[in-house]
Design a protein around this motif. Structure first.
Motif, PDB file in Angstrom:
ATOM      1  N   THR A  20       1.006  -1.252   0.139  1.00  0.00           N
ATOM      2  CA  THR A  20       0.191   0.043   0.089  1.00  0.00           C
ATOM      3  C   THR A  20       0.685   1.170   0.057  1.00  0.00           C
ATOM      4  O   THR A  20       0.821   2.330  -0.692  1.00  0.00           O
ATOM      5  CB  THR A  20      -1.154   0.196   1.234  1.00  0.00           C
ATOM      6  OG1 THR A  20      -1.796  -1.245   1.173  1.00  0.00           O
ATOM      7  CG2 THR A  20      -1.833   1.230   1.243  1.00  0.00           C
ATOM      8  N   TYR A  50      -7.474   6.911  -4.361  1.00  0.00           N
ATOM      9  CA  TYR A  50      -8.015   7.143  -3.286  1.00  0.00           C
ATOM     10  C   TYR A  50      -9.287   8.102  -3.519  1.00  0.00           C
ATOM     11  O   TYR A  50      -9.563   9.139  -2.428  1.00  0.00           O
ATOM     12  CB  TYR A  50      -7.108   7.950  -2.173  1.00  0.00           C
ATOM     13  CG  TYR A  50      -5.511   7.302  -2.335  1.00  0.00           C
ATOM     14  CD1 TYR A  50      -5.540   6.128  -1.911  1.00  0.00           C
ATOM     15  CD2 TYR A  50      -4.558   7.853  -2.651  1.00  0.00           C
ATOM     16  CE1 TYR A  50      -4.260   5.319  -1.882  1.00  0.00           C
ATOM     17  CE2 TYR A  50      -3.280   7.272  -2.664  1.00  0.00           C
ATOM     18  CZ  TYR A  50      -3.164   6.056  -2.302  1.00  0.00           C
ATOM     19  OH  TYR A  50      -1.961   5.400  -2.302  1.00  0.00           O
ATOM     20  N   GLU A 133      -6.309   4.933   3.614  1.00  0.00           N
ATOM     21  CA  GLU A 133      -6.366   5.767   2.298  1.00  0.00           C
ATOM     22  C   GLU A 133      -7.085   7.211   2.509  1.00  0.00           C
ATOM     23  O   GLU A 133      -6.557   8.150   1.713  1.00  0.00           O
ATOM     24  CB  GLU A 133      -7.411   4.683   1.377  1.00  0.00           C
ATOM     25  CG  GLU A 133      -6.771   3.714   0.817  1.00  0.00           C
ATOM     26  CD  GLU A 133      -7.657   3.034  -0.192  1.00  0.00           C
ATOM     27  OE1 GLU A 133      -8.807   3.369  -0.452  1.00  0.00           O
ATOM     28  OE2 GLU A 133      -7.013   2.287  -0.961  1.00  0.00           O
ATOM     29  N   ARG A 137      -5.175  10.057   1.014  1.00  0.00           N
ATOM     30  CA  ARG A 137      -5.717  11.154  -0.105  1.00  0.00           C
ATOM     31  C   ARG A 137      -5.243  12.472   0.580  1.00  0.00           C
ATOM     32  O   ARG A 137      -4.749  13.411  -0.343  1.00  0.00           O
ATOM     33  CB  ARG A 137      -7.041  10.980   0.226  1.00  0.00           C
ATOM     34  CG  ARG A 137      -8.001  11.841  -0.612  1.00  0.00           C
ATOM     35  CD  ARG A 137      -9.254  11.525  -0.625  1.00  0.00           C
ATOM     36  NE  ARG A 137     -10.124  11.332   0.330  1.00  0.00           N
ATOM     37  CZ  ARG A 137     -10.590  10.098   0.897  1.00  0.00           C
ATOM     38  NH1 ARG A 137     -10.253   8.984   0.020  1.00  0.00           N
ATOM     39  NH2 ARG A 137     -11.095   9.958   2.057  1.00  0.00           N
TER      40      ARG A 137
END
Length: 234
Positions: A20, A50, A133, A137
């Motif tokens: 990730t 995202y 996420e 973002r």
């Protein structure tokens, strides 16, 4: 009969955490290249990551180079020997202008054979992908914001990816793009609760980007400006 509630997406292995981060690093590099105008805007396409519009360089060789660099970073991160990742921007005279820093010193470390073992088996809580996420973002947005508010780079500026290993770690070998040992360019020192850039090594200003903390998924990001470049006359 009522449908079962949807399962919460989780990162449940060390490998999934590192993978990730690797995806994030890839997006970050493209974002920095775009926001710092290292390539002209028409060389980028808009895609999504995202749930956020992001820019990606469309040149196949640039994309391949970035993917390979991120892959090598992922290998070092899985080994637990990586301290920092740097996206370094140079002038055409090879003078350092900026250094975008991702401090992964506190990223989780596990034995290589445990990389695919579920975290709960290792006695560690799983990490919510939604939480991760959300923070990634916000980090991408801040990278773009910082890049766009900084002064324009000199013509013909270029970039590379550098890493700093933890103490006593062996230099990486055997990659398609071999790492080259180098001396520090910009460096920092701790003074109480604050971190300042050492001017004698080239740093004149540091801008915090974001600290990401989602369970075990932890890193810090900031950008340092060198004496050479668009802001050296302040």
């Amino acid at each position: 009969m009522a449908a079962p509630p949807p399962q919460t997406l989780v990162l449940n292995t060390l490998f999934s955490l590192v993978e990730t981060f690797n995806d994030f690093l890839n997006v970050s590099i493209h974002t920095i290249l775009y926001s710092r105008t290292l390539y002209r805007p028409h060389n980028f396409i808009t895609t999504s990551k995202y749930n956020l519009p992001v820019q990606q360089n469309r040149h196949p060789q640039v994309c391949t180079w970035i993917c390979r660099a991120c892959s090598e970073v992922q290998t070092l991160l899985l080994k637990g020997i990586l301290r920092c990742i740097f996206i370094v921007i140079y002038s055409q005279d090879a003078e350092v202008i900026e250094r975008w820093v991702f401090d992964v010193d506190h990223f989780p470390v596990a034995l290589e054979e445990d990389a695919l073992t579920e975290l709960n088996v290792l006695g560690v809580d799983k990490v919510s992908l939604v939480d991760v996420e959300e923070q990634l973002r916000a980090t991408i947005q801040k990278l773009k914001y910082c890049g766009e508010r900084m002064a324009a780079l000199p013509e013909n500026s270029t970039f590379t990816v550098m890493v700093e290993l933890k103490d006593k770690a062996d230099p990486p070998t055997g990659h398609l793009q071999p790492w080259v040992l180098s001396e520090p360019i910009l460096d920092t020192e701790e003074k109480g609760n604050s971190t300042t850039t050492r001017a004698d090594l080239g740093g004149v200003r540091r801008m915090h980007v974001r600290t990401v903390e989602a369970g075990l998924f932890r890193f810090k990001a900031w950008v340092e400006e060198g004496k050479t470049g668009p802001n050296d006359d302040r």
